[in-house]
Design an enzyme around this catalytic site. Structure first.
Site, PDB file in Angstrom:
ATOM      1  N   GLU A   1       0.803  -1.218   0.000  1.00  0.00           N
ATOM      2  CA  GLU A   1       0.000   0.000   0.000  1.00  0.00           C
ATOM      3  C   GLU A   1       0.837   1.269   0.000  1.00  0.00           C
ATOM      4  OE1 GLU A   1      -3.181   0.513  -0.324  1.00  0.00           O
ATOM      5  OE2 GLU A   1      -3.835  -1.575  -0.341  1.00  0.00           O
ATOM      6  N   THR A   2       1.850   1.324   0.847  1.00  0.00           N
ATOM      7  CA  THR A   2       2.564   2.598   1.013  1.00  0.00           C
ATOM      8  C   THR A   2       4.084   2.449   1.115  1.00  0.00           C
ATOM      9  OG1 THR A   2       2.376   2.540   3.445  1.00  0.00           O
ATOM     10  CG2 THR A   2       0.593   3.623   2.211  1.00  0.00           C
TER      11      THR A   2
END
Length: 333
Positions: free
Chosen positions: A124-125
């Site tokens: 995700e990040t």
């Protein structure tokens, strides 16, 4: 071919381009109705909501990004290298070492292993390195009031954002996220935050933006609440016989709880590379890999990963990254 709602979005961006990014959302007709609804149904002071909306800035870059035609569908061979990279594994190990206690507690209390939590945050990040640069209030207001194709969805998320900020006693002008309003290490939308984010360190605020402990607990809680089965498999490569009976094409790569079993797939000519209980429910994946077609059996926990992102490629990338992180961690110990 660009879908109708994306065509609408592109035309909309062009029509609004001359307005600039300083629109006062307090004057927007839909915003006035939104304020009335939140005041009536959730007890907000209208003046406070109007003040916040007056601070929100429409961002044309957000409208352009969401209206951009979707990329063509990638094959597994093209998708896998995006996330299965040595650096992402190395960073995952470093994140595990730094937050070992929180990850261990998440597994103990919520049943979700560290490598799965790490893989989600990594995909995700990139372990908190790319959480988004837009103010959440700007992103959600822009899409709630200036993007008709999905405005109802984003108005609901904007409402959820104001509610969660009140619950957490925070200023809604302070937080940043993606262009779609997804937030923190795990990229939770406001509704997901309210349902699944937890204050895992006990300081009174579920800070998924800046507190890795809360982010770890929140991702693990998301999976626990969606039925993660402790110790159960996620996915496993399978061998296809020469006379594989593919059956209905809709049986493959589906996003739904498994209904057929390992035994059912074996009867069709698809068997796992390692022995598994015959009664174990499984879906089947047929993917274009680096060396031709790959076959997989995907189990209940694989379906749980798709509750986070409705893509079988995403879920398999998470599963594969989690295994690489775990293997590398065990090798170094």
């Amino acid at each position: 071919m660009i879908s109708q709602w994306r065509q609408w979005g592109i035309a909309l961006v062009g029509a609004l381009a001359s307005v600039g990014s300083t629109a006062d959302y307090r004057q927007h007709p839909e915003a006035r109705a939104f304020v009335s609804e939140l005041s009536r149904e959730h007890g907000f002071e209208a003046s406070r909501l109007e003040r916040w909306l007056g601070e929100a800035k429409r961002q044309d870059t957000i409208l352009e990004a969401i209206a951009r035609p979707a990329e063509r569908t990638r094959t597994w061979a093209e998708y896998r290298p995006i996330f299965l990279q040595p650096l992402r594994v190395t960073r995952g190990i470093a994140f595990w070492r730094e937050h070992r206690d929180a990850l261990a507690r998440a597994e103990r209390e919520l049943g979700v292993p560290p490598e799965i939590v790490l893989a989600i945050i990594g995909v995700e990040t990139n372990y908190g390195r790319t959480t988004g640069s837009h103010r959440v209030i700007d992103a959600l207001s822009t899409l709630a009031f200036d993007y008709p194709p999905r405005a109802p969805f984003f108005r609901k998320e904007l409402a959820q954002y104001f509610i969660l900020m009140r619950e957490q006693e925070q200023n809604p002008l302070d937080f940043k996220g993606s262009y779609a309003g997804a937030m923190g290490y795990g990229q939770f939308m406001p509704s997901s935050y309210r349902h699944y984010a937890i204050d895992f360190d006990g300081d009174g605020f579920a800070d998924i933006w800046n507190n890795p402990t809360d982010a770890i607990g929140s991702v693990a809680n998301y999976f626990a609440e969606h039925g993660w089965q402790r110790g159960a498999p996620v996915a496993l490569r399978a061998r296809a016989s020469d006379d594989l009976a593919r059956g209905d094409a809709s049986d493959w790569n589906r996003i739904h709880p498994p209904e057929l079993t390992v035994a059912d797939w074996a009867e069709r000519g698809l068997t796992p590379i390692f022995p598994l209980p015959a009664e174990l429910p499984a879906n089947a994946l047929a993917l274009a890999g680096d060396f031709g077609e790959e076959f997989w059996l995907a189990f209940h926990n694989f379906y749980v990963i798709t509750r986070y992102n409705r893509s079988h490629l995403y879920a398999l990338a998470v599963e594969q990254l989690s295994k690489e992180i775990k293997t590398a961690m065990e090798t170094e110990q």
